[in-house]
Scaffold this active site. Sequence first.
Site, mmCIF file in Angstrom:
data_model
loop_
_atom_site.group_PDB
_atom_site.id
_atom_site.type_symbol
_atom_site.label_atom_id
_atom_site.label_comp_id
_atom_site.label_asym_id
_atom_site.label_seq_id
_atom_site.Cartn_x
_atom_site.Cartn_y
_atom_site.Cartn_z
ATOM 1 N N LYS A 112 0.824 -1.213 0.000
ATOM 2 C CA LYS A 112 0.000 0.000 0.000
ATOM 3 C C LYS A 112 0.859 1.264 0.000
ATOM 4 O O LYS A 112 0.534 2.235 -0.670
ATOM 5 C CB LYS A 112 -0.948 0.009 1.207
ATOM 6 C CG LYS A 112 -2.088 -0.998 1.100
ATOM 7 C CD LYS A 112 -3.104 -0.806 2.226
ATOM 8 C CE LYS A 112 -4.262 -1.803 2.087
ATOM 9 N NZ LYS A 112 -5.238 -1.668 3.184
ATOM 10 N N LYS A 195 -5.004 -9.343 -5.560
ATOM 11 C CA LYS A 195 -6.263 -9.655 -4.889
ATOM 12 C C LYS A 195 -7.280 -8.569 -5.187
ATOM 13 O O LYS A 195 -6.923 -7.403 -5.406
ATOM 14 C CB LYS A 195 -6.047 -9.794 -3.383
ATOM 15 C CG LYS A 195 -6.113 -8.499 -2.599
ATOM 16 C CD LYS A 195 -6.176 -8.760 -1.100
ATOM 17 C CE LYS A 195 -6.392 -7.442 -0.353
ATOM 18 N NZ LYS A 195 -7.789 -7.195 -0.007
ATOM 19 N N LYS A 198 -10.402 -3.174 -1.989
ATOM 20 C CA LYS A 198 -11.148 -1.918 -1.897
ATOM 21 C C LYS A 198 -10.316 -0.753 -2.383
ATOM 22 O O LYS A 198 -10.838 0.233 -2.869
ATOM 23 C CB LYS A 198 -11.530 -1.644 -0.444
ATOM 24 C CG LYS A 198 -12.675 -2.472 0.034
ATOM 25 C CD LYS A 198 -12.962 -2.164 1.495
ATOM 26 C CE LYS A 198 -14.107 -3.056 1.952
ATOM 27 N NZ LYS A 198 -14.172 -3.129 3.415
#
Length: 332
Positions: A112, A195, A198
């Site tokens: 991230k 994956k 969100k």
Amino acid sequence: RLRVLSGIQPTAGSFHLGNYLGAVRQWVALQETHDAFYMVVDLHAITIPQDPAELRASTRLAAAQLLSAGVDPARCTLFVQSHVPEHSQLAWVMNCLTRFGEASRMTQFKDKSAKQGAEGTSVGLFTYPVLQAADILLYHANQVPVGEDQRQHVELTRDVGQRFNSQFGDTLTLPEAYILKETAKIYDLQDPAAKMSKSAASDKGVVWLMDEAKVSAKKFRSAVTDTGTEVRYDPVAKPGVSNLLTIYSALTGLSVGEIEEKFAGQLYGPLKTEVAEIFADWVAPFRTRVLEFLDDPAQLDAILAEGAAKAREVASGTMATVYDRMGFLAPA
Ligand code: ATP
Ligand code: MG
């Protein structure tokens, strides 16, 4: 009864299919056999910037989706993380017990933060797994139902929990990850190496549960597969097709072998169309229920208030013991 605890972030519009198949579906099953604590983790959500009005709305939306998926406040404890202040309190303690090096090894943070760069990344994102450890340890959870992406965080929870116990005496229960093999990881339809997430940079391959039926159908139909022609489960050579088979199987209960047989001799097109239809049929009544819950926010808030009161009964006890064992002077 063993205790389970799990959380889901209230970010962005709605849950995606990976959240449902990898997590929420297990929550619903586990409340029958376990003492279950489920929460909407708004404190985790603010590790990336959130618009206040949107955060409030998506917190209610998350609760409405959980209730609509079958999470039942009569069978479990359902609450919003920030309603239980002990999460933040224990997180600080755990921050002081976690090594910088061990937090630096968390792959989710690396992924991230790589997207956002050091200047665009909050310290909160770095300590996110530590807050998660606090969430779990606060309730003495034995099992943590999560997707495969969370395994490393549950390991960290065990490590810091163990560190607390060896420094201050046996206090905290060390949890295990509870991961269902078949649906542990649902992949992005456009990028089957990643994956479904969100916070993906593009949501073209993310199936949102609250999207219009035709939007999701289009995403399934344009799912990235490969240049081959055979419908066969092979995550290495055929990650896109395998992902569609996993979804098909999870939504119908058919085994992957049965589905392969059904599509023997056919190209990928019919598989994509059929997964789209199966999803549409499953999601329609779900969406209706969500909208009904959202129609009555006062009732929703009351359910969450009751859950928070139940959660605090456990959390405040753990917190008092933790402070005491660490040597904090109790207020007179
Ligand atoms: P983000 O990518 O921003 O972390 P997320 O999509 O992972 O968001 P979370 O709220 O962090 O959503 O995760 C909620 C639950 O859903 C967790 O238990 C997580 O393991 C599970 N989960 C998330 N993505 C997937 C996926 N693609 N497949 C299976 N389970 C998933
Ligand atoms: Mg996540």
